[in-house]
Design an enzyme around this catalytic site. Structure first.
Site, PDB file in Angstrom:
ATOM      1  N   ASN A   8      12.301  15.434  14.703  1.00 57.59           N
ATOM      2  CA  ASN A   8      11.018  15.435  14.913  1.00 57.59           C
ATOM      3  C   ASN A   8      10.696  15.139  16.344  1.00 57.59           C
ATOM      4  O   ASN A   8      10.786  14.173  16.813  1.00 57.59           O
ATOM      5  CB  ASN A   8       9.991  14.756  13.958  1.00 57.59           C
ATOM      6  CG  ASN A   8       8.802  15.418  13.580  1.00 57.59           C
ATOM      7  OD1 ASN A   8       8.470  16.367  14.105  1.00 57.59           O
ATOM      8  ND2 ASN A   8       8.028  14.426  13.096  1.00 57.59           N
TER       9      ASN A   8
ATOM     10  N   ILE B 285       3.239   4.717  -0.132  1.00 61.18           N
ATOM     11  CA  ILE B 285       4.133   4.745  -1.074  1.00 61.18           C
ATOM     12  C   ILE B 285       4.791   3.627  -1.824  1.00 61.18           C
ATOM     13  O   ILE B 285       5.181   3.736  -2.956  1.00 61.18           O
ATOM     14  CB  ILE B 285       5.432   5.590  -0.273  1.00 61.18           C
ATOM     15  CG1 ILE B 285       4.777   6.953  -0.022  1.00 61.18           C
ATOM     16  CG2 ILE B 285       6.680   5.769  -0.836  1.00 61.18           C
ATOM     17  CD1 ILE B 285       5.409   7.824   1.081  1.00 61.18           C
TER      18      ILE B 285
ATOM     19  N   ARG C 295       0.848  -1.211  -0.204  1.00 60.91           N
ATOM     20  CA  ARG C 295      -0.053   0.151  -0.177  1.00 60.91           C
ATOM     21  C   ARG C 295       0.814   1.267  -0.120  1.00 60.91           C
ATOM     22  O   ARG C 295       2.036   1.271   0.194  1.00 60.91           O
ATOM     23  CB  ARG C 295      -0.912  -0.077   1.198  1.00 60.91           C
ATOM     24  CG  ARG C 295      -0.305   0.022   2.542  1.00 60.91           C
ATOM     25  CD  ARG C 295      -1.164   0.161   3.563  1.00 60.91           C
ATOM     26  NE  ARG C 295      -2.256  -0.856   3.763  1.00 60.91           N
ATOM     27  CZ  ARG C 295      -1.829  -2.128   4.305  1.00 60.91           C
ATOM     28  NH1 ARG C 295      -0.752  -2.115   5.101  1.00 60.91           N
ATOM     29  NH2 ARG C 295      -2.718  -3.072   4.183  1.00 60.91           N
TER      30      ARG C 295
ATOM     31  N   ASP D  73       5.770  -7.890   1.121  1.00 57.92           N
ATOM     32  CA  ASP D  73       5.403  -7.233   2.363  1.00 57.92           C
ATOM     33  C   ASP D  73       4.974  -8.381   3.428  1.00 57.92           C
ATOM     34  O   ASP D  73       5.105  -9.243   3.007  1.00 57.92           O
ATOM     35  CB  ASP D  73       4.026  -6.464   2.148  1.00 57.92           C
ATOM     36  CG  ASP D  73       3.827  -5.201   2.928  1.00 57.92           C
ATOM     37  OD1 ASP D  73       4.021  -5.343   4.228  1.00 57.92           O
ATOM     38  OD2 ASP D  73       3.392  -4.074   2.445  1.00 57.92           O
TER      39      ASP D  73
ATOM     40  N   LEU E  37      10.153  10.850  24.165  1.00 58.95           N
ATOM     41  CA  LEU E  37      11.434   9.839  24.526  1.00 58.95           C
ATOM     42  C   LEU E  37      11.366   9.776  26.087  1.00 58.95           C
ATOM     43  O   LEU E  37      11.548   8.577  26.474  1.00 58.95           O
ATOM     44  CB  LEU E  37      13.027  10.525  24.421  1.00 58.95           C
ATOM     45  CG  LEU E  37      14.242   9.705  24.658  1.00 58.95           C
ATOM     46  CD1 LEU E  37      13.965   8.305  24.007  1.00 58.95           C
ATOM     47  CD2 LEU E  37      15.456  10.406  24.431  1.00 58.95           C
ATOM     48  N   ALA E  38      10.682  10.836  26.799  1.00 53.81           N
ATOM     49  CA  ALA E  38      10.459  10.523  28.284  1.00 53.81           C
ATOM     50  C   ALA E  38       9.513   9.486  28.339  1.00 53.81           C
ATOM     51  O   ALA E  38       9.364   8.938  29.429  1.00 53.81           O
ATOM     52  CB  ALA E  38      10.028  11.948  28.670  1.00 53.81           C
TER      53      ALA E  38
ATOM     54  N   ASP F 209       8.576 -11.455   6.375  1.00 54.36           N
ATOM     55  CA  ASP F 209       8.778 -10.441   7.422  1.00 54.36           C
ATOM     56  C   ASP F 209      10.130 -10.101   7.188  1.00 54.36           C
ATOM     57  O   ASP F 209      11.215 -10.980   7.439  1.00 54.36           O
ATOM     58  CB  ASP F 209       8.450 -11.002   8.917  1.00 54.36           C
ATOM     59  CG  ASP F 209       9.086 -10.256   9.893  1.00 54.36           C
ATOM     60  OD1 ASP F 209       9.599  -9.239   9.793  1.00 54.36           O
ATOM     61  OD2 ASP F 209       8.734 -10.656  11.224  1.00 54.36           O
TER      62      ASP F 209
ATOM     63  N   THR G 234      -0.744  10.453   2.256  1.00 50.56           N
ATOM     64  CA  THR G 234      -0.976   8.865   2.204  1.00 50.56           C
ATOM     65  C   THR G 234      -1.708   8.673   3.634  1.00 50.56           C
ATOM     66  O   THR G 234      -2.449   9.434   4.117  1.00 50.56           O
ATOM     67  CB  THR G 234       0.352   8.124   2.834  1.00 50.56           C
ATOM     68  OG1 THR G 234       0.881   8.507   4.040  1.00 50.56           O
ATOM     69  CG2 THR G 234       1.610   8.349   1.642  1.00 50.56           C
TER      70      THR G 234
ATOM     71  N   TYR H 163      12.273   6.954  15.340  1.00 54.21           N
ATOM     72  CA  TYR H 163      12.185   6.920  13.613  1.00 54.21           C
ATOM     73  C   TYR H 163      13.157   7.765  13.167  1.00 54.21           C
ATOM     74  O   TYR H 163      13.760   7.643  12.245  1.00 54.21           O
ATOM     75  CB  TYR H 163      10.829   7.445  13.659  1.00 54.21           C
ATOM     76  CG  TYR H 163      10.329   7.613  12.002  1.00 54.21           C
ATOM     77  CD1 TYR H 163      10.038   6.391  11.409  1.00 54.21           C
ATOM     78  CD2 TYR H 163      10.467   8.758  11.202  1.00 54.21           C
ATOM     79  CE1 TYR H 163       9.563   6.358  10.085  1.00 54.21           C
ATOM     80  CE2 TYR H 163      10.002   8.776   9.975  1.00 54.21           C
ATOM     81  CZ  TYR H 163       9.607   7.482   9.467  1.00 54.21           C
ATOM     82  OH  TYR H 163       9.487   7.690   8.162  1.00 54.21           O
TER      83      TYR H 163
END
Lengths: 447, 447
Positions: free
Chosen positions: B347, B219, B217, B238, B297-298, B261, B388, B353
């Protein structure tokens, strides 16, 4: 220039109002005062291996309290140092980064997070390169999550440079300290084991002769004051039309003034002659003088384009050439140029300015290579939104946006740029060359 | 995913309304259609010297009308190419850049501006380095001034690579074409004279076998469709849970599906075995599969952190290792990984990520060096805001901001990412390796 908004929302009923309306609430940043502690509390050191142990020893030598395990409940941390110099694959980031994450809520206002890792290079095996590069994504994200004036920055060690090399420790002190108040989300690369920590951390430029161009006002005057405060003898340079302001700055810093149009062919010779004859040497050159002549490129004329190139980059090249060819500089000569985030990200209406400032960054990288043999360095700082007379003339709405779109939600002060320059000009930064250090509060705009 | 706002404000009363209210008015971008002209009008070529002449000859071979002087009043230009490969100091930028600026108002909607210059290096003399680096500031500013879907991008030639080297021309065609609709303010570096332009520009991947992970699916599916359209035979990969969607994509592109996988230890072997046994070869590997597990992150736990690292970077490393160690790949193997602007800028909420995507960029640079001997390449694309299913789940206000803070004032389409990957996977990009190409409409967020 004061940032009245930050004053307003940081205390009293202005603070309550801003909170209720959901307005940005930038905090007063911790800024350098001689004699104040390096960090506002104990430092948690996470990560393991030789790098972490060496950093612990060094930081204990600075009279810091170092914790190697999760802080007890109620502890307020002055900083977190994440030693990642030994990672060999991306899975190795998990434990130390999560240990740091678990302690983020314990950070004091204006606390510091600093990563110490190795520069990723094409010579690394892919897994190693991925782990090293991964640190950059982690740190830049983490810095965007910090609040209350806390910042996150990183040190990238070249292979062969240890975590406690002089300039690695110099960079660590700078990032931990209040001197880096408006530096956020940035990396310094330590390329060599050169450099020397100062005997007196409050006078890192003692005995140095420094020239600052464009020093009659704004950021240039702040640079002169800061270098003088740190012990340097100053030569302040500006155009004859700014002679009165220049004389005042010279008096204030107990230095000498040199009225000079830096675009003249003999500007380099005159700077050298002045410094040698009046002060017996020339150790530091700060290229701060710069102009803007903004226009959309569709409306740009040659006069506007060429004058910006002439002042902002061609003059620096010519002056550097003259000084380096003179054979009269000492070892360890320092060049620090003022670039701009506009030169990195580009900016509408500033094709000429961005060309000149991107040019400065190219010049600095090339000049760094040429100075390496003599122990000299060339670096640049790239200011983001700084509160000056220039930015005070930006229309209010645009100014408010420009000021808030960074992780610290405020404009920087001229002194913030000056502190970064002071560090790069010091002996402690001897292993740092060809770097461009943004002083921008992690301004969003970038490449 | 359609961008309903862009539809609304680009015609009829929605257009008038947006104009009156001063809302962003993104235009429909020109996108690739087989047989359509490369650019929507004649191309103005500015700059002088051997590079400009070689570019003129090459572009005339593509049936383009090339102007070397200012266009006559009323001319609508399809593009402007600025040849700057011969500059030796920053003053040399003035004439060609101002000549381009004077013609900007003549640009057609979705026209193109492309600079061709040389990569700045520490080996350059300072003035040369300044001129070459200055091009980057100019182009990035210029791109921010263009309107109506026009874009500005640049080609950086390594020393020794001529302006008409195959991959320089490949990059020029890509930037001029509708395939680069959402690539703006970016540079491609051509490092070697390798590469070969396709016999049929509408089938640049004819005869190639390509594997795309995460292809069920979004992109990934768009990448599979685009590579198939360009002539490649597809293996779509996939997870088993996405088997039905994957089968549909496989049918649509007349390729084969591999349920797998990618984090399994034998994933690389299984991909290779499938491609060789079913299609007799493996020429292109697109690492598109990726997941997000966002948390500050906390609040991040090890499961969230580790799963993102495992899928987004560790799997790519393990698969590449298996393929490269197999000795069963042909010459000119192509790896293209999907990174992210989050990996560049960082970000909030995405430390894991961003670590994985920054890691991908480090991996790609290292892998490029390892593939150079066999004529293979490794590159990454870094999408910005793409429309998307994933971005459709972002809350409306944040989504609107994310979409508009780029020079094209809109989100990109999955096909835009796919087109960039198609170019990097082609023989025409044989001299381009270790690059990270942003597909982001010149998204503001950066380092």
């Amino acid at each position: 220039m004061a940032d009245k908004y930050t004053d307003f929302v940081s205390r009293g009923w202005g603070r309550d109002l801003a909170k209720r309306l959901g307005l940005p609430q930038p905090v007063r940043l911790r800024r350098y005062e001689p004699g104040a502690p390096l960090v506002p509390g104990p430092v948690l050191l996470v990560g393991s291996g030789a790098g972490a142990d060496a950093l612990e020893t060094a930081m204990k030598g600075w009279d810091l309290e170092i914790l190697r395990d999760a802080p007890a409940a109620g502890t307020t941390l002055g900083g977190i140092v994440i030693a990642l110099d030994g990672v060999s694959g991306p899975e190795d980031l998990s434990a130390p980064v999560l240990a740091a994450g678990a302690a983020l809520r314990a950070l004091a206002p204006s606390a510091r997070v600093v990563t110490v890792s190795r520069r990723s290079s094409t010579a690394d095996e892919p897994a190693l390169a991925a782990a090293r590069a991964g640190v950059e994504g982690t740190l830049r994200s983490l810095a965007k999550e910090l609040r209350n004036g806390a910042t996150g920055n990183g040190i990238l060690l070249a292979d062969g440079v240890e975590a406690d090399a002089p300039s690695a420790l110099g960079a660590l002190r700078f990032f931990l300290s209040a001197r880096s108040a408006f530096v956020d989300g940035q990396f310094l690369t330590v390329g060599t084991a050169k450099g020397e920590l100062p005997d007196d951390p409050d006078k890192p430029l003692a005995g140095k002769v420094a020239v600052v161009t464009g020093a009659a006002r704004g950021i240039g005057a702040a640079i002169a004051r800061t270098l003088a405060r740190d012990g340097a003898t100053l030569v302040v340079v500006d155009v004859p039309a700014a002679g009165d302001s220049l004389a005042k700055v010279a008096n204030e810093v107990r230095g000498t003034a040199l009225q000079l149009d830096i675009t003249k062919p003999d500007a380099g010779e005159r700077i050298l002659e002045h410094a040698l004859s009046r002060h017996g040497g020339l150790d530091i050159l700060v290229h701060n003088a710069g102009i803007t002549r903004d226009k959309l490129l569709a409306n740009m004329d040659a006069a506007k384009w060429d004058s910006v190139i002439a002042v902002n980059i061609a003059a620096q090249l010519r002056i550097n050439d003259a000084l380096l060819a003179s054979g009269r500089l000492g070892e360890g000569f320092r060049i620090v140029s003022v670039a701009s985030t506009s030169g990195i990200a580009g900016n509408r209406g500033q094709t000429n300015y961005a060309a000149s400032k991107a040019g400065v960054m190219g010049m600095v990288r090339s000049t760094a290579a040429r100075l390496a043999g003599s122990g000299g360095t060339a670096n640049a700082v790239a200011p983001g939104f700084i509160e000056t007379e220039m930015t005070a003339r930006i229309p209010l709405a645009m100014r408010e946006v420009g000021r808030r779109i960074n992780s610290l939600q405020q404009g920087g002060q001229p002194v913030d740029v000056a502190e970064a320059i002071g560090f790069l000009a010091s002996d402690a930064a001897g292993g740092i060359s060809g770097n461009v250090l943004r002083v921008c509060g992690q301004y969003w705009m970038g490449q």
